[in-house]
Design an enzyme around this catalytic site. Structure first.
Site, PDB file in Angstrom:
ATOM      1  CG  ASP A 164      49.503 -25.578 -29.033  1.00 14.55           C
ATOM      2  OD1 ASP A 164      49.752 -27.178 -28.800  1.00 14.55           O
ATOM      3  OD2 ASP A 164      49.665 -25.685 -30.465  1.00 14.55           O
ATOM      4  CG  ASP A 191      48.593 -31.165 -35.562  1.00 15.08           C
ATOM      5  OD1 ASP A 191      48.286 -30.734 -33.472  1.00 15.08           O
ATOM      6  OD2 ASP A 191      49.592 -29.326 -35.709  1.00 15.08           O
TER       7      ASP A 191
HETATM    8  C1  GLA Z   1      49.789 -26.826 -32.686  1.00 15.10           C
HETATM    9  C2  GLA Z   1      48.427 -27.904 -32.374  1.00 15.10           C
HETATM   10  C3  GLA Z   1      47.369 -27.171 -33.222  1.00 15.10           C
HETATM   11  C4  GLA Z   1      47.527 -25.561 -33.861  1.00 15.10           C
HETATM   12  C5  GLA Z   1      48.918 -25.136 -34.440  1.00 15.10           C
HETATM   13  C6  GLA Z   1      48.620 -23.960 -33.848  1.00 15.10           C
HETATM   14  O1  GLA Z   1      50.773 -27.918 -34.265  1.00 15.10           O
HETATM   15  O2  GLA Z   1      48.775 -28.562 -32.132  1.00 15.10           O
HETATM   16  O3  GLA Z   1      46.293 -27.860 -33.417  1.00 15.10           O
HETATM   17  O4  GLA Z   1      46.953 -25.283 -32.836  1.00 15.10           O
HETATM   18  O5  GLA Z   1      50.129 -25.873 -32.555  1.00 15.10           O
HETATM   19  O6  GLA Z   1      50.621 -22.784 -34.484  1.00 15.10           O
END
Ligand code: GLA
Length: 521
Positions: free
Chosen positions: A281, A342
């Site tokens: 990520d 997200d």
């Molecule tokens: C980002 C990702 C999420 C999750 C969070 C964890 O926002 O897009 O899917 O993995 O980080 O902190």
């Protein structure tokens, strides 16, 4: 084989800092003497803080081209300061943390005796702090380790992820409050609920498992995960696979330790634990890898490191769909790549992603998939019809199916949505075509997905807030002679001549049509 690394630091900021280094060190006094003429130039030290963004120091200098400088922090390394203006003992500049959704933020500095009062914003944090002059030794101690990236390369397909990966992930339901016990219970329930046998194989620990690095630099889990290898063994003994999470940045999105500077070492550690899946990520890496090319190389670096372990590890790229990731995700070793920010557990957020931010179907297929994010089904924020739309969209889009709920406490309605094998078969169809919208008529949308056996999945969506009739037109499907029509959610054959359905508000119908094409090419 991993590629030799370039020996240069990454990004304009880093290059500028390198060029400035001797000058800055010369400017930094050995001690902090009283200055006859107060000046903003030099090294300024922030009070130590573990809090985001972990500000360390600020370097400012006046050269022939005007003022330049950087702000160094634990999250972002050296961020360049831009558009510096200095008037007497006051200065302003802009700071850009690399997030494309936020404009650069204005910071102001004012000399207060021997200190500088710093006020500014970064990400969603307001900074208001007094900093002190630093020495050359301070500057050296607080210097951020330089990033090195591999030379560009294209990784060959490795045969994994022939169909979209399926499993469960901790994030949507548990956030960073995840632990060994919960993961084991989830594994137990994947088996006892029948979800494993329906295809959900990965048990993925998202952000929140990380502790600190040991003296050898190896990442260690935090106290909530006493023994990762034992956990992997437990999960494997259930016929399941274990997934884990990291970031190319120094910090993950929830502020845990990322893989920056330890990429190969972390890949080896994950492989030793028995990890089968890595979600990588971008998070704080966006402040360090500031161009599309650098982000791609940062993902390539981990892709090569995973390959070098010799263990088959599914590689999930998460950089929110920037820089047309679908066009290069496979090249860096990715098996799936997020196409969006997200998801949230409400219809508006889910629909915005599922209908419109699901990636280019041309990018998806066996070995590499567009990932519109993990499922929210069962988390309580949508009606059953809305969750049915969620599952139907993800299935017709050949999206990875990562359960995001607490499967230890599922209602019968949730189980029915998640375990419907007819619907899962559409998602997992071996032809691997991502379905497309073929027609939109106000609130009605008709999507189709060609399947390996020559049949076609057709989804009818009602995005409106009252029930409506949706008709299937001959032009919607390249099957004028329909011999069989199966209602996939009901699991029953329907009249092959049926062309009209009443679809509830925010609901969906999913059917599978087979028959003959009138003319064959
Ligand atoms: C980002 C990702 C999420 C999750 C969070 C964890 O926002 O897009 O899917 O993995 O980080 O902190």
């Amino acid at each position: 084989m991993t590629q030799p690394k370039t020996k240069v630091r990454v990004g304009a900021a880093a290059r500028r800092v390198k060029a400035l280094a001797p000058l800055l060190l010369a400017l930094a006094p050995a001690a902090a003497p009283a200055r006859p003429t107060p000046t903003l130039s030099g090294v300024w030290i922030f009070p130590p803080s573990e809090e985001f963004p972990g500000l360390r120091m600020m370097r400012l200098t006046q050269g022939a081209d005007g003022w330049q400088g950087t702000i160094t922090s634990d999250w972002y390394g050296d961020l360049p300061v831009q558009a510096v203006r200095v008037r007497g003992g006051e200065a302003t500049f802009l700071v850009d943390n690399g997030n494309p959704r936020l404009p650069p933020r204005r910071w102001t500095l004012s000399l207060e005796g021997v200190n500088v009062h710093v006020v500014g914003d970064i990400w969603h944090r307001h900074v208001d702090v007094r900093v002190r002059h630093g020495t050359a030794a301070d500057a050296q101690r607080l210097t951020f380790p330089a990033a090195q990236l591999p030379q560009a390369a294209i990784l060959k397909p490795d045969g994994l992820a022939a169909t979209p990966p399926m499993g469960w992930s901790s994030w949507n339901r548990f956030g960073a409050a995840i632990d060994d016990k919960t993961v084991r219970e989830i594994a137990d329930h994947l088996v006892s609920s029948g979800l494993r046998d329906a295809g959900y194989r990965f048990v993925n620990i998202d952000d929140g498992w990380q502790g600190t690095r040991g003296p050898d630099g190896a990442i260690r889990p935090n106290a909530r995960f006493p023994d990762m290898k034992a956990l992997a063994d437990y999960v494997h003994a259930k016929g399941l696979k274990l997934g884990i999470y990291s970031s190319p940045g120094p910090k993950t999105c929830a502020g845990f330790t990322g893989s920056y500077g330890h990429v190969e070492q972390d890949a080896r550690t994950f492989a030793q634990w028995g990890v089968d899946y890595l979600k990588y990520d971008l998070c704080s890496g966006e402040g360090i890898y500031r161009t599309a090319a650098e982000v791609k190389l940062a993902y390539q670096e981990m892709g090569q490191a995973l390959r070098a372990t010799g263990r088959g590890i599914i590689y999930s790229l998460c950089q929110y769909g920037r820089d047309r990731v679908g066009s290069w995700g496979r090249d860096v070793g990715g098996h799936l790549w997020r196409t969006t920010g997200d998801i949230e557990d409400n219809y508006a957020a889910m629909a915005a992603i599922g209908f419109d931010r699901n990636g280019d179907p041309a990018d998806a297929g066996p070995g590499g998939w567009n990932d519109p994010d993990m499922l929210e089904v069962g988390n309580g924020g949508m009606s059953d019809d809305e969750y049915r739309t969620h599952m139907t969209l993800w299935a017709i889009e050949a999206a990875p199916l990562m359960l995001g709920n607490d499967i230890r406490t599922m209602s019968p309605a949730t189980i029915a949505l998640l375990e419907n094998r007819n619907v899962i078969a559409i998602d997992q169809d071996p032809l691997g075509k991502q379905g497309r919208r073929v027609r939109k008529d106000e609130d009605a949308e008709i999507w189709t997905k060609p399947l390996a056996d020559g049949s076609v999945a057709v989804a009818l969506f009602n995005r409106g807030s009252s029930a409506r009739e949706i008709r299937l037109m001959p032009a919607d499907v390249a099957l004028p002679r329909v011999a069989s029509l199966i209602d996939l959610w009901a699991g029953v054959p329907d009249n092959p001549d049926r062309r009209s359905w009443t679809v509830p508000a925010h609901g969906a119908v999913l059917v599978r049509l087979s028959g003959e094409k009138l003319s064959r090419p």
